[in-house]
Design an enzyme around this catalytic site. Sequence first.
Site, PDB file in Angstrom:
ATOM      1  N   ARG A  58      49.406  39.303  60.231  1.00  0.00           N
ATOM      2  CA  ARG A  58      49.820  39.536  61.790  1.00  0.00           C
ATOM      3  C   ARG A  58      50.679  40.552  61.871  1.00  0.00           C
ATOM      4  NH1 ARG A  58      48.388  34.431  60.563  1.00  0.00           N
ATOM      5  NH2 ARG A  58      49.661  34.782  58.839  1.00  0.00           N
ATOM      6  N   THR A  59      51.641  40.814  61.161  1.00  0.00           N
ATOM      7  CA  THR A  59      52.654  41.861  61.712  1.00  0.00           C
ATOM      8  C   THR A  59      52.125  43.328  61.554  1.00  0.00           C
ATOM      9  OG1 THR A  59      54.431  40.499  61.054  1.00  0.00           O
ATOM     10  CG2 THR A  59      54.989  42.766  61.419  1.00  0.00           C
ATOM     11  N   LYS A  88      55.634  54.993  40.895  1.00  0.00           N
ATOM     12  CA  LYS A  88      56.409  56.160  40.041  1.00  0.00           C
ATOM     13  C   LYS A  88      57.813  56.166  40.095  1.00  0.00           C
ATOM     14  CE  LYS A  88      52.419  58.698  41.682  1.00  0.00           C
ATOM     15  NZ  LYS A  88      51.977  60.195  42.289  1.00  0.00           N
ATOM     16  N   ARG A 109      58.114  47.056  56.207  1.00  0.00           N
ATOM     17  CA  ARG A 109      58.455  45.923  55.617  1.00  0.00           C
ATOM     18  C   ARG A 109      58.608  46.023  54.468  1.00  0.00           C
ATOM     19  NH1 ARG A 109      55.073  40.347  56.300  1.00  0.00           N
ATOM     20  NH2 ARG A 109      56.256  40.334  58.241  1.00  0.00           N
ATOM     21  N   HIS A 137      63.864  39.738  61.003  1.00  0.00           N
ATOM     22  CA  HIS A 137      62.548  40.254  61.479  1.00  0.00           C
ATOM     23  C   HIS A 137      62.533  40.330  62.996  1.00  0.00           C
ATOM     24  CE1 HIS A 137      58.321  40.397  61.876  1.00  0.00           C
ATOM     25  NE2 HIS A 137      57.871  39.346  60.804  1.00  0.00           N
TER      26      HIS A 137
HETATM   27  C1  NCD Z   1      56.680  35.659  58.554  1.00  0.00           C
HETATM   28  C2  NCD Z   1      57.355  36.743  57.742  1.00  0.00           C
HETATM   29  O1  NCD Z   1      56.936  37.457  57.205  1.00  0.00           O
HETATM   30  O2  NCD Z   1      58.681  36.781  57.757  1.00  0.00           O
HETATM   31  N1  NCD Z   1      55.483  35.831  59.158  1.00  0.00           N
HETATM   32  C3  NCD Z   1      55.214  36.699  60.056  1.00  0.00           C
HETATM   33  O3  NCD Z   1      55.624  37.877  59.821  1.00  0.00           O
HETATM   34  N2  NCD Z   1      54.565  36.132  60.985  1.00  0.00           N
HETATM   35  C4  NCD Z   1      56.863  34.312  58.200  1.00  0.00           C
HETATM   36  C5  NCD Z   1      56.308  34.004  56.540  1.00  0.00           C
HETATM   37  O4  NCD Z   1      56.104  34.779  55.960  1.00  0.00           O
HETATM   38  O5  NCD Z   1      56.430  32.694  56.291  1.00  0.00           O
END
Ligand code: NCD
Length: 309
Positions: A58-59, A88, A109, A137
């Site tokens: 999703r993100t 590397k 991320r 997040h």
């Molecule tokens: C979450 C995350 O990555 O922190 N997912 C997201 O970004 N929608 C929650 C999760 O991974 O459980």
Amino acid sequence: MVMLATPLRKLEHVISSEQFDRACLDDLFARADALAGHRDTRLAGRIMATLFYEPSTRTRLSFESAMLRLGGAVVGTEAAREFSSAIKGETLEDTIRMVSAYADVIVLRHDQAGAAARAAAVASVPVVNAGDGPGEHPTQALLDLYTIGSERGTAEGVHIAFCGDLRFGRTVHSLAQLLTLYPGVRMSFVAPEVVQIGADVLARMTAAGIPFRLTDRLDEVIDSVDVVYQTRVQKERFTDLADFEVARRAIRIDAEVMRALPEQAIVMHPLPRVDEIATEVDADPRAAYFRQARNGVVIRMALLDLLLG
Ligand code: NCD
């Protein structure tokens, strides 16, 4: 961590929920409302890099979709641990210095808390924290808060029950912080001891005057909740698998829980879900998690517009 107190209007980076004030959220949500279903070319010629060291559906895709809907372009790597020069031995800092030369914004991320702040310290373009390990997040929290507003009219006065993995669940840390900006909010942290919310978060809730309660039983608070915010137990962050098993079995939302849930309440989840919400719940109109996930696109459009427009 120079940028943490920076209000968003002057902001170069989105690292923590602590950067947002109420005016900034209202502005962002108004922009998101205006962008629903919208496509234009206001970010034509701009490039967004997505650098993902942890899995995401999703993100990453909603950020990419948001950028494309505003006419911008996207470069990036998923599985950056294997497919970037990290394998590397390149440091995150060096990678960020380089990607700053290739893109106008970096969506990062990473598996370590604090990684986004480290990246921001060396980047010459805005860095957006798309999840830093068990830390924060913030863009998920923005879409979560927007969802509470769109489902219930306002976040003011809500009683929210955070359930599941409150220790490692970064979305909870970020959303609890944003909710401190809304008068009348009450919180229940519903989790077994091994994954109960951290003292750092509770200290911030206390400082903000938020009434909260800790319990391991959803049935103790369900009568008065407006929002159940269920989360996945973050298996990848446990060093002790026995703790993971305890956490995994603790709280599950199923048809029986839904019978006890007030009629006007909603169930949210940042997704992905494993088995902490039974699929039988999906058809209930109070199950808001797929609507919530869809809100990711407009929120990220609004954010990119604010950072780059
Ligand atoms: C979450 C995350 O990555 O922190 N997912 C997201 O970004 N929608 C929650 C999760 O991974 O459980």
